[in-house]
Scaffold this active site. Structure first.
Site, mmCIF file in Angstrom:
data_model
loop_
_atom_site.group_PDB
_atom_site.id
_atom_site.type_symbol
_atom_site.label_atom_id
_atom_site.label_comp_id
_atom_site.label_asym_id
_atom_site.label_seq_id
_atom_site.Cartn_x
_atom_site.Cartn_y
_atom_site.Cartn_z
ATOM 1 N N HIS A 10 40.738 51.480 45.538
ATOM 2 C CA HIS A 10 40.268 52.794 45.976
ATOM 3 C C HIS A 10 41.387 53.361 46.838
ATOM 4 C CE1 HIS A 10 36.988 55.664 46.321
ATOM 5 N NE2 HIS A 10 37.411 55.885 47.567
ATOM 6 N N CYS A 21 37.694 33.492 39.519
ATOM 7 C CA CYS A 21 37.288 32.092 39.530
ATOM 8 C C CYS A 21 38.144 31.358 38.504
ATOM 9 C CB CYS A 21 35.803 31.949 39.200
ATOM 10 S SG CYS A 21 35.340 32.682 37.632
ATOM 11 N N SER A 63 36.109 37.527 36.889
ATOM 12 C CA SER A 63 35.385 38.289 37.902
ATOM 13 C C SER A 63 35.816 39.742 37.869
ATOM 14 C CB SER A 63 35.489 37.691 39.300
ATOM 15 O OG SER A 63 34.485 38.291 40.105
#
Length: 133
Positions: free
Chosen positions: A69, A84, A64
């Site tokens: 940030h 996953c 994934s």
């Protein structure tokens, strides 16, 4: 019976040292290190330096993604780890990030994503003897 397809950790990190969050090179090294530490599989990545302060970045994974940030002027980083194929790697990646950044406070949300039914037929597979032709 159900199974979870993925685990998603969203974390707000407060009280992080300015210098650990300000430069894109450090942010890239942090996420790359988390990927390696957790045994994840990198597909690609993109990072950006903000001016006067801060950086953002994402690594696309086979499992994934992982992203950050930063607002170094506030000692704050927003972290997103979603994988996953096993919860252990998700937690290991976050563990690495926390060890490196050493935040004074962490607000974390953990969500199981894709909770789907598992059919009993799929779990009770019988061995079938094939006739020789």
């Amino acid at each position: 019976m159900e199974k979870t397809l993925g685990l998603h950790i969203l974390a707000d990190l407060y009280g992080v040292d300015f210098d650990k969050l300000d430069h894109v090179e450090d942010v890239r090294e942090l996420l790359e290190g988390a990927v390696k530490y957790a045994g994840l599989s990198k597909l690609s990545s993109h990072f950006h330096q903000f001016y006067p302060h801060g950086a953002t970045g994402v690594i696309l994974l086979e499992e994934s993604h992982i992203s950050i940030h930063t607002w170094p002027e506030h000692g704050y980083a927003a972290i997103d780890v979603y994988t996953c194929g096993g919860k252990e790697k998700t937690f290991k990646a976050m563990e690495y990030i926390l060890k490196v950044l050493k935040p004074k406070r962490v607000d974390e949300k953990v969500a199981e994503r894709g909770v789907v039914p598992v059919s009993q037929a799929a779990t009770n597979i019988e061995k079938i003897e094939l006739e020789t032709v």
